[in-house]
Design a protein around this motif. Sequence first.
Motif, PDB file in Angstrom:
ATOM      1  N   CYS A  78       0.941   5.256  -4.387  1.00  0.00           N
ATOM      2  CA  CYS A  78       1.856   4.415  -3.612  1.00  0.00           C
ATOM      3  C   CYS A  78       3.215   4.279  -4.301  1.00  0.00           C
ATOM      4  CB  CYS A  78       1.263   3.024  -3.407  1.00  0.00           C
ATOM      5  SG  CYS A  78      -0.118   3.036  -2.272  1.00  0.00           S
ATOM      6  N   CYS A 119      -3.096   5.403  -7.008  1.00  0.00           N
ATOM      7  CA  CYS A 119      -3.303   5.471  -5.554  1.00  0.00           C
ATOM      8  C   CYS A 119      -2.168   6.214  -4.858  1.00  0.00           C
ATOM      9  CB  CYS A 119      -3.472   4.061  -4.984  1.00  0.00           C
ATOM     10  SG  CYS A 119      -2.162   2.918  -5.452  1.00  0.00           S
ATOM     11  N   ASP A 158      -5.945  -0.312  -2.683  1.00  0.00           N
ATOM     12  CA  ASP A 158      -5.945  -0.396  -4.150  1.00  0.00           C
ATOM     13  C   ASP A 158      -4.820  -1.286  -4.684  1.00  0.00           C
ATOM     14  OD1 ASP A 158      -8.174   1.242  -4.411  1.00  0.00           O
ATOM     15  OD2 ASP A 158      -6.943   3.055  -4.226  1.00  0.00           O
ATOM     16  N   CYS A 159      -3.580  -1.034  -4.265  1.00  0.00           N
ATOM     17  CA  CYS A 159      -2.467  -1.806  -4.836  1.00  0.00           C
ATOM     18  C   CYS A 159      -1.915  -2.846  -3.865  1.00  0.00           C
ATOM     19  CB  CYS A 159      -1.355  -0.873  -5.319  1.00  0.00           C
ATOM     20  SG  CYS A 159      -0.399  -0.124  -4.003  1.00  0.00           S
ATOM     21  N   CYS A 171      -2.213  -0.393   1.290  1.00  0.00           N
ATOM     22  CA  CYS A 171      -3.140   0.370   0.449  1.00  0.00           C
ATOM     23  C   CYS A 171      -4.231  -0.575  -0.066  1.00  0.00           C
ATOM     24  CB  CYS A 171      -2.366   0.960  -0.718  1.00  0.00           C
ATOM     25  SG  CYS A 171      -3.394   1.582  -2.041  1.00  0.00           S
TER      26      CYS A 171
HETATM   27 ZN   LIG Z   1      -1.633   1.847  -3.548  1.00  0.00          ZN
END
Ligand SMILES: [Zn+2]
Length: 180
Positions: free
Chosen positions: A45, A43, A125-126, A123
């Motif tokens: 990050c 992602c 995703d994470c 984020c």
């Molecule tokens: Zn992320």
Amino acid sequence: MSPTLIVTIGPCGAGKTRWRRRHAPPGAVVVSLDETRAALSPCGCSGNPAVNAAAVAAGHATTRAVLAAGGTVVWDVTSFLPRFRAELLAIAAEYRARAVGLVILPPLLRVLAQNGRRDGNRCPDCGTARRVADPVVWRMHHDITVALPRLHTEGWTELHYLTLPPYLRPHAHRRFEEAR
Ligand SMILES: [Zn+2]
């Protein structure tokens, strides 16, 4: 050329990356865990904890390669954990490298304000954001503050205190003593 390891010691928001961009010695290889995590993270990050171990391992590998060749490595990291500093110092010792610690510890409120200006969006995703949670910043600041009196026993060749809160500046104490 003698191998040199330079490591920043300071919480998120202390101004470590700004220092590194302005003052890293020419030709030094920079290891930034934020940048390595961002590169390794699907992602993108910088705080993705899933790739942290891989980022640290990559940083250690880079450090070994550069020190073996007699070069200089600058770690742009918080280094607030004694174990983390011990691992880097052990690598420096392996290559008989100079180990330079740079303490960058502005007053807590200034660090919190600088961290607070970063993007707080998480984020999907994470789950991390560029802005670190305030209690995490406080904990890093606290852990480094309590480590200061023993930092010189850890094995650094040199320690530089670039920024300290006024209540920790040695000359402030000396002046106080002189005034009495
Ligand atoms: Zn992320």
